[in-house]
Structures are given as C-alpha cells and as structure tokens.
Design a protein around this motif. Structure first.
Motif, PDB file in Angstrom:
ATOM      1  N   TYR A   1      -7.359  -2.922  -2.294  1.00 46.38           N
ATOM      2  CA  TYR A   1      -6.888  -1.745  -3.022  1.00 46.38           C
ATOM      3  C   TYR A   1      -7.564  -1.691  -4.390  1.00 46.38           C
ATOM      4  O   TYR A   1      -7.952  -2.716  -4.938  1.00 46.38           O
ATOM      5  CB  TYR A   1      -5.373  -1.808  -3.246  1.00 46.38           C
ATOM      6  CG  TYR A   1      -4.570  -2.038  -2.001  1.00 46.38           C
ATOM      7  CD1 TYR A   1      -4.695  -1.203  -0.899  1.00 46.38           C
ATOM      8  CD2 TYR A   1      -3.679  -3.089  -1.916  1.00 46.38           C
ATOM      9  CE1 TYR A   1      -3.953  -1.403   0.248  1.00 46.38           C
ATOM     10  CE2 TYR A   1      -2.923  -3.305  -0.774  1.00 46.38           C
ATOM     11  CZ  TYR A   1      -3.077  -2.453   0.302  1.00 46.38           C
ATOM     12  OH  TYR A   1      -2.343  -2.660   1.433  1.00 46.38           O
ATOM     13  N   PRO A   2      -7.633  -0.516  -4.981  1.00 44.07           N
ATOM     14  CA  PRO A   2      -8.135  -0.425  -6.356  1.00 44.07           C
ATOM     15  C   PRO A   2      -7.213  -1.188  -7.312  1.00 44.07           C
ATOM     16  O   PRO A   2      -6.045  -1.434  -6.999  1.00 44.07           O
ATOM     17  CB  PRO A   2      -8.091   1.080  -6.659  1.00 44.07           C
ATOM     18  CG  PRO A   2      -8.028   1.751  -5.337  1.00 44.07           C
ATOM     19  CD  PRO A   2      -7.314   0.794  -4.422  1.00 44.07           C
TER      20      PRO A   2
ATOM     21  N   CYS B   1       0.817  -1.208   0.000  1.00 40.63           N
ATOM     22  CA  CYS B   1       0.000   0.000   0.000  1.00 40.63           C
ATOM     23  C   CYS B   1       0.850   1.256   0.000  1.00 40.63           C
ATOM     24  O   CYS B   1       0.610   2.181  -0.756  1.00 40.63           O
ATOM     25  CB  CYS B   1      -0.930  -0.016   1.207  1.00 40.63           C
ATOM     26  SG  CYS B   1      -1.780   1.522   1.487  1.00 40.63           S
TER      27      CYS B   1
ATOM     28  N   GLU C   1     -14.302  -4.813  -6.812  1.00 37.48           N
ATOM     29  CA  GLU C   1     -12.947  -5.099  -6.353  1.00 37.48           C
ATOM     30  C   GLU C   1     -12.970  -5.616  -4.918  1.00 37.48           C
ATOM     31  O   GLU C   1     -12.291  -6.588  -4.581  1.00 37.48           O
ATOM     32  CB  GLU C   1     -12.066  -3.846  -6.464  1.00 37.48           C
ATOM     33  CG  GLU C   1     -11.820  -3.426  -7.905  1.00 37.48           C
ATOM     34  CD  GLU C   1     -11.226  -2.041  -8.041  1.00 37.48           C
ATOM     35  OE1 GLU C   1     -10.580  -1.819  -9.079  1.00 37.48           O
ATOM     36  OE2 GLU C   1     -11.401  -1.190  -7.138  1.00 37.48           O
ATOM     37  N   LEU C   2     -13.765  -4.973  -4.091  1.00 37.09           N
ATOM     38  CA  LEU C   2     -13.903  -5.419  -2.699  1.00 37.09           C
ATOM     39  C   LEU C   2     -14.514  -6.815  -2.630  1.00 37.09           C
ATOM     40  O   LEU C   2     -14.074  -7.658  -1.848  1.00 37.09           O
ATOM     41  CB  LEU C   2     -14.748  -4.420  -1.912  1.00 37.09           C
ATOM     42  CG  LEU C   2     -14.148  -3.023  -1.738  1.00 37.09           C
ATOM     43  CD1 LEU C   2     -15.175  -2.080  -1.122  1.00 37.09           C
ATOM     44  CD2 LEU C   2     -12.883  -3.081  -0.909  1.00 37.09           C
TER      45      LEU C   2
ATOM     46  N   TYR D   1       0.711   2.656  -3.734  1.00 38.10           N
ATOM     47  CA  TYR D   1      -0.477   3.498  -3.776  1.00 38.10           C
ATOM     48  C   TYR D   1      -0.331   4.832  -3.048  1.00 38.10           C
ATOM     49  O   TYR D   1      -0.790   5.852  -3.535  1.00 38.10           O
ATOM     50  CB  TYR D   1      -1.678   2.746  -3.193  1.00 38.10           C
ATOM     51  CG  TYR D   1      -2.160   1.639  -4.083  1.00 38.10           C
ATOM     52  CD1 TYR D   1      -2.971   1.912  -5.171  1.00 38.10           C
ATOM     53  CD2 TYR D   1      -1.805   0.318  -3.847  1.00 38.10           C
ATOM     54  CE1 TYR D   1      -3.411   0.901  -6.000  1.00 38.10           C
ATOM     55  CE2 TYR D   1      -2.245  -0.697  -4.667  1.00 38.10           C
ATOM     56  CZ  TYR D   1      -3.044  -0.400  -5.746  1.00 38.10           C
ATOM     57  OH  TYR D   1      -3.489  -1.395  -6.563  1.00 38.10           O
TER      58      TYR D   1
ATOM     59  N   CYS E   1     -10.157  -7.826  -2.974  1.00 38.07           N
ATOM     60  CA  CYS E   1      -9.096  -6.823  -3.080  1.00 38.07           C
ATOM     61  C   CYS E   1      -9.358  -5.712  -2.069  1.00 38.07           C
ATOM     62  O   CYS E   1     -10.492  -5.286  -1.898  1.00 38.07           O
ATOM     63  CB  CYS E   1      -9.069  -6.210  -4.480  1.00 38.07           C
ATOM     64  SG  CYS E   1      -8.804  -7.409  -5.772  1.00 38.07           S
TER      65      CYS E   1
ATOM     66  N   ALA F   1     -11.635   2.028  -3.842  1.00 35.41           N
ATOM     67  CA  ALA F   1     -11.848   0.645  -4.276  1.00 35.41           C
ATOM     68  C   ALA F   1     -13.315   0.471  -4.676  1.00 35.41           C
ATOM     69  O   ALA F   1     -14.213   0.871  -3.945  1.00 35.41           O
ATOM     70  CB  ALA F   1     -11.486  -0.329  -3.164  1.00 35.41           C
ATOM     71  N   TYR F   2     -13.535  -0.061  -5.870  1.00 36.72           N
ATOM     72  CA  TYR F   2     -14.894  -0.307  -6.359  1.00 36.72           C
ATOM     73  C   TYR F   2     -15.507  -1.496  -5.627  1.00 36.72           C
ATOM     74  O   TYR F   2     -14.802  -2.369  -5.122  1.00 36.72           O
ATOM     75  CB  TYR F   2     -14.895  -0.604  -7.860  1.00 36.72           C
ATOM     76  CG  TYR F   2     -14.499   0.546  -8.743  1.00 36.72           C
ATOM     77  CD1 TYR F   2     -14.757   1.870  -8.401  1.00 36.72           C
ATOM     78  CD2 TYR F   2     -13.863   0.299  -9.955  1.00 36.72           C
ATOM     79  CE1 TYR F   2     -14.404   2.911  -9.234  1.00 36.72           C
ATOM     80  CE2 TYR F   2     -13.511   1.341 -10.796  1.00 36.72           C
ATOM     81  CZ  TYR F   2     -13.781   2.644 -10.436  1.00 36.72           C
ATOM     82  OH  TYR F   2     -13.431   3.669 -11.280  1.00 36.72           O
TER      83      TYR F   2
END
Length: 114
Positions: free
Chosen positions: A61-62, A13, A54-55, A17, A59, A50-51
């Motif tokens: 992270y994005p 991260c 994705e979650l 990111y 995930c 994060a969409y």
C-alpha cells in the motif's frame, strides 16, 4: 506508526485505504448502489498509487502519510465508474479529482494543517 521500538504499517486495506475514498466518491456521485465494478476500480486505483520505492521496501500500500491523496484518487475513480455505468448525474468524470479535492474536509486547527 512506531510502537514497542518497531515500525508498523497498516494492513487493513478496506478500512484504511478503500472505504474513505469509496464513501466520498459515492456521496459526491449521488450513487444509491455500488456495483462490483466500482469496488474493482477502487482496488485498481489503490494498487496504482504505490510508489516503486514503497513496493521495493515490501509495502503493498502507499505510505499512510499519503492517505488524503490516496482517498481523493479512489473517490475520483469511484465517480468515474459510477458515471460510466450511467448512474444519476453528479460530479463530471473529467473533473472528478479536482471536485473531490475541493469537497474534502480540511483539518485545520489554529495555525496547524494536518
């Protein structure tokens, strides 16, 4: 990223990111010091990007393909927090995202935009 027949997702991260957006936001804001509130704003921004799909896929992270978008939003959040703390004048917080996007390096090689 794929290797050895498997898909791997970044797990760093801070390096992948947070730091690129944090550094860009610090430079554009003119900040000489970054408070813990600035780092918290960067982390909250990352978490908000994060969409749902994705979650749902596990995930946290994005997608790495969105790293430029993520870095721009984190840089804008850094600028807004630095300004809220009354640091030296720099980019206007209201226009932070558009200013960040305009300042970002555009990797263009010949006819290819990365």
């Amino acid at each position: 990223m794929r290797a050895f027949g498997r898909a791997f997702r970044p797990g760093q991260c801070n390096n992948v990111y947070i730091f690129p957006g944090l550094g860009l936001g610090a430079i554009l804001s003119g900040a000489r010091r970054l408070s813990s509130a600035v780092f918290a704003a960067a982390a909250r921004t990352l978490a908000s990007l994060a969409y749902e799909d994705e979650l749902a896929a596990g995930c946290v992270y994005p997608a790495i393909g969105r790293i430029r978008e993520v870095s721009a939003h984190i840089a804008a959040a850094v600028i807004r927090e630095v300004r809220a703390e009354g640091m030296p004048p720099g980019v206007c917080p209201a226009d932070a995202l558009s200013e960040v996007q305009a300042a970002m390096y555009q990797p263009v090689y010949g006819n290819y935009v990365l």
